[in-house]
Every structure is written in C-alpha cells, then in structure tokens.
Design an enzyme around this catalytic site. Sequence first.
Site, PDB file in Angstrom:
ATOM      1  N   GLY A  49       0.906  -1.402  -0.132  1.00  0.00           N
ATOM      2  CA  GLY A  49      -0.003  -0.026   0.075  1.00  0.00           C
ATOM      3  C   GLY A  49       0.863   1.255  -0.028  1.00  0.00           C
ATOM      4  N   GLN A  54       3.270   9.962   1.001  1.00  0.00           N
ATOM      5  CA  GLN A  54       4.557   9.234   0.943  1.00  0.00           C
ATOM      6  C   GLN A  54       5.263   9.345  -0.247  1.00  0.00           C
ATOM      7  OE1 GLN A  54       2.425   5.247   2.046  1.00  0.00           O
ATOM      8  NE2 GLN A  54       4.592   5.050   3.230  1.00  0.00           N
ATOM      9  N   CYS A  98       5.934  -0.151   7.243  1.00  0.00           N
ATOM     10  CA  CYS A  98       5.452   0.971   6.378  1.00  0.00           C
ATOM     11  C   CYS A  98       6.872   1.524   5.580  1.00  0.00           C
ATOM     12  CB  CYS A  98       5.253   2.181   7.426  1.00  0.00           C
ATOM     13  SG  CYS A  98       4.852   3.739   6.461  1.00  0.00           S
ATOM     14  N   LEU A  99       6.454   1.811   4.329  1.00  0.00           N
ATOM     15  CA  LEU A  99       7.773   2.126   3.531  1.00  0.00           C
ATOM     16  C   LEU A  99       8.414   3.361   3.890  1.00  0.00           C
ATOM     17  CD1 LEU A  99       6.183   1.285  -0.174  1.00  0.00           C
ATOM     18  CD2 LEU A  99       7.723  -0.135   1.201  1.00  0.00           C
ATOM     19  N   HIS A 140      -4.243   1.443   7.681  1.00  0.00           N
ATOM     20  CA  HIS A 140      -2.752   2.033   7.594  1.00  0.00           C
ATOM     21  C   HIS A 140      -2.654   3.414   6.714  1.00  0.00           C
ATOM     22  CE1 HIS A 140       1.641   1.828   8.029  1.00  0.00           C
ATOM     23  NE2 HIS A 140       1.474   2.293   6.820  1.00  0.00           N
ATOM     24  N   GLU A 141      -3.153   2.791   5.659  1.00  0.00           N
ATOM     25  CA  GLU A 141      -2.874   3.996   4.635  1.00  0.00           C
ATOM     26  C   GLU A 141      -3.861   5.351   4.700  1.00  0.00           C
ATOM     27  OE1 GLU A 141      -0.198   3.662   2.772  1.00  0.00           O
ATOM     28  OE2 GLU A 141      -0.224   1.339   3.057  1.00  0.00           O
ATOM     29  N   HIS A 144      -2.383   7.921   6.774  1.00  0.00           N
ATOM     30  CA  HIS A 144      -1.223   8.659   6.229  1.00  0.00           C
ATOM     31  C   HIS A 144      -1.868   9.988   5.803  1.00  0.00           C
ATOM     32  CE1 HIS A 144       2.400   6.737   6.253  1.00  0.00           C
ATOM     33  NE2 HIS A 144       2.011   5.382   5.641  1.00  0.00           N
TER      34      HIS A 144
HETATM   35 CO    CO Z   1       2.827   3.704   5.815  1.00  0.00          CO
END
Ligand code: CO
Length: 182
Positions: A49, A54, A98-99, A140-141, A144
């Site tokens: 995701g 991000q 998380c990226l 999660h996304e 953000h």
């Molecule tokens: Co993340």
Amino acid sequence: MSQPLTFQLTLYPHPVLRKVAEPVRAFDAQLASTVKSMLELMYESRGVGLAAPQVGLKQRVLVLNDSGERANSDREIVLVNPTIVERFGQPTVYEEGCLSFPGIYAEVTRPDRVKVRACDLNGVESEREYEGFVARIVQHEYDHLEGVLLVDRMSAADRLRHKVALEELKHRYRREQSSGAR
Ligand code: CO
C-alpha cells in the site's frame, strides 16, 4: 516492465507526512498518472500500500494491492478522497511495516472490517466494505492522509525498541536537508 520511477519515497520524519492531506478536486489525466506512478513505486518497493503523502503529495489518494504482486493487477484498489464510514468486526493484532519507516515493524491493533466511501479515478463515489488484510492496509494508508504514522500507533515498548532506528532516520533526514538534497 519497469520504467523510470516518477516518484521517490518520502521517509520519516519528512514534514509532509504530518500534514492532513487535501481533497482531490480534478479527476483528470494528471490524477491517473499520479496513481499509476504510485502503484509502480509501491511494487518496486515491495509494498502492499502507498498513500500520496509518501510521495510528497498532500492529496487524499491511496493505492493498495494486498498481494503486493504487479501480476495481480485485478487486486489493485485505488481510493480517492476516502472516508472511513465505519470500523467494526474483531480487533486484530498484526505486525505492520511502512515504506516510510524502512526496516521498522511493530504490532498494531485494528478492527478487521471497515466501510469506506471513496471516489474512483473518474470521480464516481461508492461505498464498499473491506475485511481482513485489505481492511488493515486501508486503515494504515488512511492514517497517512490524516498525518498519523506507524510510530504513533506502536506501543511505548516498541517505540523504545526502535529508538535507535528512528533516531537514525531523523539523522538521515537532517543530513539530506543540510546537503540540500531533494
Ligand atoms: Co505507511
């Protein structure tokens, strides 16, 4: 096939990750291109995701594919201007990554079902329910888009356990800032 990537990952503690993202107003070719590039970067980064902050964009856009596989493009989900209408089902614990926090994983408890209202790339609004891993990724996304990060969701014990790695990300960010990179 891989093309040159349009975007780079925005890593913690970049301030854009702390902003509340703004609604998309134009459902145009640029939005479609942004989403395509976000999916490309997500696959290249081995993620499931990705949210627009991000990649440095303060826009309410998120993409996901719970398989993480480019080949399973039928499992791609693109949510523009999403609202989580309802969170329900069983609270479940899962070790999230998380990226924007490379190498950091922590257990986060979230309900396993969500009802989401969102637009597609054409601006058509609909309401869907997601469950299990997909519901987790959506939550999660979605965090953000609200400026909420993995570091906020982890336990105090995990924050302590990851203290050195988190400090290292902060040092790295400061180094890049002072060298004028990006
Ligand atoms: Co993340």
